[in-house]
Scaffold this motif. Structure first.
Motif, PDB file in Angstrom:
ATOM      1  N   LEU A   1       0.817  -1.208   0.000  1.00  0.00           N
ATOM      2  CA  LEU A   1       0.000   0.000   0.000  1.00  0.00           C
ATOM      3  C   LEU A   1       0.853   1.261   0.000  1.00  0.00           C
ATOM      4  N   SER A   2       2.143   1.124   0.253  1.00  0.00           N
ATOM      5  CA  SER A   2       3.019   2.290   0.172  1.00  0.00           C
ATOM      6  C   SER A   2       4.411   1.878  -0.260  1.00  0.00           C
ATOM      7  N   GLY A   3       5.104   2.837  -0.807  1.00  0.00           N
ATOM      8  CA  GLY A   3       6.463   2.610  -1.271  1.00  0.00           C
ATOM      9  C   GLY A   3       7.290   3.861  -1.068  1.00  0.00           C
ATOM     10  N   ALA A   4       8.590   3.698  -1.125  1.00  0.00           N
ATOM     11  CA  ALA A   4       9.496   4.826  -0.942  1.00  0.00           C
ATOM     12  C   ALA A   4      10.611   4.739  -1.964  1.00  0.00           C
ATOM     13  N   ALA A   5      11.205   5.871  -2.259  1.00  0.00           N
ATOM     14  CA  ALA A   5      12.326   5.899  -3.198  1.00  0.00           C
ATOM     15  C   ALA A   5      13.313   6.970  -2.761  1.00  0.00           C
ATOM     16  N   ALA A   6      14.546   6.752  -3.143  1.00  0.00           N
ATOM     17  CA  ALA A   6      15.596   7.729  -2.852  1.00  0.00           C
ATOM     18  C   ALA A   6      16.453   7.910  -4.085  1.00  0.00           C
ATOM     19  N   ILE A   7      16.900   9.126  -4.282  1.00  0.00           N
ATOM     20  CA  ILE A   7      17.850   9.441  -5.344  1.00  0.00           C
ATOM     21  C   ILE A   7      19.092   9.966  -4.639  1.00  0.00           C
ATOM     22  N   ILE A   8      20.222   9.317  -4.917  1.00  0.00           N
ATOM     23  CA  ILE A   8      21.470   9.629  -4.225  1.00  0.00           C
ATOM     24  C   ILE A   8      22.505  10.063  -5.250  1.00  0.00           C
ATOM     25  N   GLY A   9      23.209  11.137  -4.964  1.00  0.00           N
ATOM     26  CA  GLY A   9      24.271  11.602  -5.846  1.00  0.00           C
ATOM     27  C   GLY A   9      25.426  10.614  -5.821  1.00  0.00           C
ATOM     28  N   ARG A  10      25.874  10.229  -6.995  1.00  0.00           N
ATOM     29  CA  ARG A  10      26.925   9.202  -7.073  1.00  0.00           C
ATOM     30  C   ARG A  10      28.272   9.715  -6.543  1.00  0.00           C
ATOM     31  N   LYS A  11      28.582  10.955  -6.795  1.00  0.00           N
ATOM     32  CA  LYS A  11      29.884  11.501  -6.366  1.00  0.00           C
ATOM     33  C   LYS A  11      29.946  11.719  -4.857  1.00  0.00           C
ATOM     34  N   THR A  12      28.882  12.290  -4.291  1.00  0.00           N
ATOM     35  CA  THR A  12      28.906  12.636  -2.868  1.00  0.00           C
ATOM     36  C   THR A  12      28.328  11.543  -1.979  1.00  0.00           C
TER      37      THR A  12
END
Length: 188
Positions: free
Chosen positions: A118-129
């Motif tokens: 019923l729910s989900g989460a996502a993250a976007i992470i900078g590859r360099k930092t």
């Protein structure tokens, strides 16, 4: 024993968190809620926080954490941007090109069947930092709306967190394409 008197203030002036806010923050951090805080307070012979006070503290903490999260993500994005510019990694319009790692998840997930979260989460992470650039949550359910629907009534005015409809397996894709607003090139 030392004959000293100490004044302990549980509601300091300014932006500091009160004892109540700290208690709620600790309760949230340990994955608990109001009823567990009540039990813990009772075992220490402390006054029990009312539901209304707990909710007010929770809302204030939520707003504070959201503000701090956005500031942190903006700072991380600025770092990634500066690194891309310093390496002259820009497109034909001068827009910095950054590498990111995107991942999402959803609860109540089983393998090969019943992807009915019923729910989900996502993250976007900078590859360099390695720092978080975006964090988001998608919900297919709202308890208040569901109760009103069962009673065939209009839901009362509330903050509805239902922001997604569709298959749970598509939550990852919705985050990456809709949030970034640009096509992603995946390297496997």
């Amino acid at each position: 024993m030392c004959n000293e008197k100490f004044h302990v203030e549980n509601d300091p002036p300014g932006e500091q968190l009160t004892v109540n806010h700290c208690a709620v923050a600790g309760t949230i951090a340990t994955g608990n809620g109001h009823s567990q805080l009540q039990e813990f307070s009772a075992s220490l012979n402390l006054p029990i926080m009312t539901t209304k006070t707990y909710k007010a503290c929770h809302v204030k903490l939520q707003m504070h954490w959201e503000k701090v999260s956005v500031e942190s993500m903006n700072q991380a994005a600025a770092k990634e941007r500066e690194l891309a510019l310093s390496e002259n990694r820009v497109d034909k319009n001068g827009i910095p090109i950054i590498d990111v790692v995107v991942d999402g998840c959803w609860s109540k997930r089983t393998y090969k069947k019943n992807y009915s979260a019923l729910s989900g989460a996502a993250a976007i992470i900078g590859r360099k930092t390695g720092e978080v650039l975006f964090l988001g949550v998608k919900n297919k359910y709202c308890a208040i709306c569901a109760q009103a629907e069962n009673r065939k009534q209009e839901p009362k005015t509330h903050e509805c967190y239902k922001n997604y409809s569709g298959p749970s397996t598509a939550m990852d894709q919705k985050f990456s394409s809709k949030v970034l607003g640009v096509p992603l090139t995946c390297i496997t």
